[in-house]
Design a protein around this motif. Structure first.
Motif, mmCIF file in Angstrom:
data_model
loop_
_atom_site.group_PDB
_atom_site.id
_atom_site.type_symbol
_atom_site.label_atom_id
_atom_site.label_comp_id
_atom_site.label_asym_id
_atom_site.label_seq_id
_atom_site.Cartn_x
_atom_site.Cartn_y
_atom_site.Cartn_z
ATOM 1 N N VAL A 302 0.763 -1.390 0.178
ATOM 2 C CA VAL A 302 0.371 -0.370 -0.047
ATOM 3 C C VAL A 302 0.756 1.437 -0.429
ATOM 4 C CG1 VAL A 302 -1.888 1.278 1.411
ATOM 5 C CG2 VAL A 302 -1.428 -1.394 1.092
ATOM 6 N N ALA A 303 0.452 2.113 -1.014
ATOM 7 C CA ALA A 303 0.885 3.360 -1.182
ATOM 8 C C ALA A 303 1.272 4.472 0.426
ATOM 9 C CB ALA A 303 1.083 3.774 -2.527
ATOM 10 N N THR A 304 0.341 4.175 1.098
ATOM 11 C CA THR A 304 0.386 5.146 2.332
ATOM 12 C C THR A 304 1.421 4.562 3.075
ATOM 13 O OG1 THR A 304 -1.779 6.068 1.057
ATOM 14 C CG2 THR A 304 -1.259 6.640 3.327
ATOM 15 N N ILE A 305 1.844 5.222 3.798
ATOM 16 C CA ILE A 305 2.525 4.613 4.948
ATOM 17 C C ILE A 305 2.440 5.422 6.099
ATOM 18 C CG2 ILE A 305 4.147 3.526 3.617
ATOM 19 C CD1 ILE A 305 6.133 4.724 4.009
ATOM 20 N N LEU A 306 3.079 5.592 6.826
ATOM 21 C CA LEU A 306 2.838 6.382 8.831
ATOM 22 C C LEU A 306 3.863 6.718 8.446
ATOM 23 C CD1 LEU A 306 -0.166 4.697 10.271
ATOM 24 C CD2 LEU A 306 -0.514 6.387 8.533
ATOM 25 N N GLN A 307 5.114 7.132 8.145
ATOM 26 C CA GLN A 307 6.298 7.366 8.063
ATOM 27 C C GLN A 307 6.606 8.806 6.896
ATOM 28 O OE1 GLN A 307 9.307 4.717 7.013
ATOM 29 N NE2 GLN A 307 7.883 3.162 8.226
ATOM 30 N N PRO A 308 7.647 9.333 7.618
ATOM 31 C CA PRO A 308 8.115 10.754 6.874
ATOM 32 C C PRO A 308 8.722 10.588 5.264
ATOM 33 C CG PRO A 308 9.580 10.443 8.025
ATOM 34 C CD PRO A 308 7.888 9.651 8.527
ATOM 35 N N GLN A 309 8.707 11.188 4.166
ATOM 36 C CA GLN A 309 9.220 10.888 2.911
ATOM 37 C C GLN A 309 8.829 12.260 2.251
ATOM 38 O OE1 GLN A 309 7.374 6.910 0.488
ATOM 39 N NE2 GLN A 309 5.736 7.862 1.616
ATOM 40 N N THR A 310 9.562 12.230 1.544
ATOM 41 C CA THR A 310 10.636 12.994 0.998
ATOM 42 C C THR A 310 9.415 13.504 -0.914
ATOM 43 O OG1 THR A 310 12.509 13.571 1.726
ATOM 44 C CG2 THR A 310 12.161 14.336 -0.335
ATOM 45 N N THR A 311 8.925 14.596 -0.677
ATOM 46 C CA THR A 311 7.702 14.198 -1.795
ATOM 47 C C THR A 311 8.410 15.647 -2.864
ATOM 48 O OG1 THR A 311 6.344 14.081 -3.566
ATOM 49 C CG2 THR A 311 5.191 14.979 -1.693
ATOM 50 N N ILE A 312 7.148 16.465 -3.448
ATOM 51 C CA ILE A 312 6.841 17.622 -3.899
ATOM 52 C C ILE A 312 5.457 18.183 -4.155
ATOM 53 C CG2 ILE A 312 8.924 18.353 -5.284
ATOM 54 C CD1 ILE A 312 7.327 17.558 -7.499
ATOM 55 N N ASN A 313 5.025 19.345 -3.330
ATOM 56 C CA ASN A 313 3.626 20.090 -3.767
ATOM 57 C C ASN A 313 3.162 20.453 -5.344
ATOM 58 O OD1 ASN A 313 4.884 22.783 -4.174
ATOM 59 N ND2 ASN A 313 4.241 23.216 -2.162
ATOM 60 N N ASP A 314 2.332 20.602 -5.374
ATOM 61 C CA ASP A 314 2.320 21.171 -6.763
ATOM 62 C C ASP A 314 2.549 22.463 -7.144
ATOM 63 O OD1 ASP A 314 0.651 23.479 -5.600
ATOM 64 O OD2 ASP A 314 -1.056 21.803 -5.439
ATOM 65 N N ALA A 315 4.096 23.116 -7.089
ATOM 66 C CA ALA A 315 4.050 24.219 -7.648
ATOM 67 C C ALA A 315 5.849 23.632 -7.261
ATOM 68 C CB ALA A 315 4.465 25.385 -6.115
ATOM 69 N N GLY A 316 5.994 22.560 -7.464
ATOM 70 C CA GLY A 316 7.253 21.910 -7.371
ATOM 71 C C GLY A 316 8.145 21.789 -6.347
ATOM 72 N N GLU A 317 7.921 22.614 -5.399
ATOM 73 C CA GLU A 317 8.449 22.474 -4.356
ATOM 74 C C GLU A 317 8.820 21.444 -3.636
ATOM 75 O OE1 GLU A 317 6.747 27.279 -3.494
ATOM 76 O OE2 GLU A 317 5.727 25.370 -1.919
ATOM 77 N N GLU A 318 10.145 21.203 -3.041
ATOM 78 C CA GLU A 318 10.445 20.324 -1.831
ATOM 79 C C GLU A 318 9.809 20.005 -0.972
ATOM 80 O OE1 GLU A 318 14.126 17.351 -0.798
ATOM 81 O OE2 GLU A 318 14.059 17.584 -2.736
ATOM 82 N N ILE A 319 8.618 18.952 -0.399
ATOM 83 C CA ILE A 319 8.098 18.973 1.341
ATOM 84 C C ILE A 319 8.423 17.493 1.699
ATOM 85 C CG2 ILE A 319 6.713 20.580 0.138
ATOM 86 C CD1 ILE A 319 4.290 18.571 0.563
ATOM 87 N N THR A 320 8.311 17.585 3.167
ATOM 88 C CA THR A 320 8.199 16.511 3.610
ATOM 89 C C THR A 320 7.139 16.292 4.044
ATOM 90 O OG1 THR A 320 10.566 16.617 4.907
ATOM 91 C CG2 THR A 320 8.729 14.616 5.820
ATOM 92 N N LEU A 321 6.121 14.685 3.954
ATOM 93 C CA LEU A 321 5.277 14.260 4.091
ATOM 94 C C LEU A 321 4.988 12.942 4.398
ATOM 95 C CD1 LEU A 321 2.256 14.830 2.776
ATOM 96 C CD2 LEU A 321 2.601 13.239 1.143
ATOM 97 N N GLN A 322 4.075 13.146 5.415
ATOM 98 C CA GLN A 322 4.014 12.195 6.236
ATOM 99 C C GLN A 322 2.139 11.649 6.390
ATOM 100 O OE1 GLN A 322 5.103 11.758 10.272
ATOM 101 N NE2 GLN A 322 4.454 10.345 10.943
ATOM 102 N N GLY A 323 2.012 10.051 6.102
ATOM 103 C CA GLY A 323 0.684 9.928 6.300
ATOM 104 C C GLY A 323 -0.289 9.878 6.951
ATOM 105 N N LYS A 324 -1.300 9.988 6.764
ATOM 106 C CA LYS A 324 -2.599 10.082 8.223
ATOM 107 C C LYS A 324 -3.151 9.222 7.706
ATOM 108 C CE LYS A 324 -1.342 15.232 9.447
ATOM 109 N NZ LYS A 324 -1.406 16.316 9.763
#
Length: 359
Positions: A302-324
């Motif tokens: 399953v792609a959603t994990i409850l750990q922090p991962q690095t990705t980008i937003n729709d503005a192309g900015e790098e962010i850290t995302l954690q599943g909820k």
């Protein structure tokens, strides 16, 4: 966006994960088939969330309502509409991904295609859409039962834990005897342990669902583009999280020579034509040969994990995302009835097409 599958026995699904409801319109089901709400509900109960501690805790009863096409428990030949209302929605759980592209999700690709997306649970890309398939699949299963055809799917692998028994040595009645839906209790216990370990690590795990279709007569399928195995592959690969499909000997067959792999024909004492082996998986030239059809479907973690991962937003900015929110640590137990449903829909369509092939 294509939301319709099938030729004569045809379904169109609708609805989003966090919309008011999901449902399906089934067109082409012959009149006179006895079907009850309870039969459809039984299939949905196997797919619904919250059924065990190794599935998502989202609490949905998934109660189905038949809006049309069935009168006094019998199909009328007109379009059958089935609806399941969404009730336990926590849309606020997804506010943090409104502008983020989750790793290995459809967020970016949907945005690239449509310029917009429903970020609440993934909208149409959510596995919630499969409620509609399972509901329609229950009707297809009943139609096949009338023809003496049965479909049985089960979990055969979780991570590296693999069920190595041939399907002929399994008791399909034991598929639902445990929460992972593996018909071997000892292997099931090990699989459950792997899933629980992934969940406790805030992670997920993938595996394989195997399917066996029995009682199929020879002659189902088309010889060129609509080969029976091609349609089964298309149906399985349309399921969320599926990454692979193989039927018959599959990739293991490449290790054999033709003299070992060929299925020799013989006539049994009843005069029926059979094969001594079944490396073909019940299909030759895209058409069923009367033997058991069997295949494997690979599901990714399953792609959603409850750990922090690095990705980008729709503005192309790098962010850290954690599943909820509430997610399955492993999709396999709830995928079994979905594989059953899609296999039944494919076979039901070909059963009707065969009746139109010759006088």
């Amino acid at each position: 966006m294509s939301n319709t599958y099938g030729s004569l026995f045809r379904i169109t699904t609708f609805g989003e994960s966090h919309g008011p409801a999901v449902g399906v319109v089934l067109d082409g089901c012959p009149a006179g088939l006895e079907i009850t709400t309870d039969e459809i509900q039984a299939a949905l109960d196997r797919r619904r969330p919250g059924q065990s501690d190794i599935t998502t805790p989202r609490s949905e009863e998934d109660k189905v309502t038949i809006l049309s096409g069935v009168f006094e428990g019998v199909t009328t030949g007109t379009p059958i509409t089935l609806v399941v209302n969404n009730k336990d929605q926590h849309s606020h759980d997804y506010s943090h991904i409104q502008h983020a592209f989750r790793p290995s999700h459809a967020d970016y690709t949907y945005t690239a295609k449509y310029g917009t997306r429903d970020y609440r649970g993934g909208g149409r890309s959510s596995a919630r859409e499969t409620v509609a398939r399972v509901a329609a699949g229950a009707i297809a299963t009943k139609l096949l039962k009338e023809q003496g055809i049965s479909v049985n799917s089960y979990v055969s692998q979780v991570g590296t834990i693999k069920l190595r028994k041939h399907y002929s040595k399994l008791d399909f009645k034991k598929i639902d005897a445990n929460k992972v839906r593996c018909p071997d209790g000892k292997i099931a216990a090990r699989m459950i342990g792997v899933i629980e370990d992934a969940r406790n690590s805030l992670d997920t795990i993938g595996g394989v669902v195997s399917c066996v279709i029995q009682g199929v007569p020879a002659g189902l399928g088309e010889p060129v583009f609509d080969k029976l195995h091609a349609e089964l592959g298309k149906a399985m690969l349309s399921i969320n999280a599926v990454k692979g499909f193989e039927y018959g000997s599959g990739f293991e067959g490449v290790k054999l020579r033709g003299s070992q792999h060929n299925d020799e024909f013989y006539t049994d004492e009843d005069g029926s034509i059979k094969t001594r082996t079944n490396h073909s998986g019940g299909i030759q030239g895209g058409i069923s040969n009367g033997q058991d059809i069997y295949f494997n479907v690979a599901f990714k973690p399953v792609a959603t994990i409850l750990q922090p991962q690095t990705t980008i937003n729709d503005a192309g900015e790098e962010i850290t995302l954690q599943g909820k929110g509430r997610h399955d640590p492993c999709v396999l137990p709830r995928a079994v009835p979905i594989v059953d449903a899609m296999a039944a829909l494919v076979l039901a369509d070909f059963v009707l097409r065969r009746k139109a092939n010759k006088l």
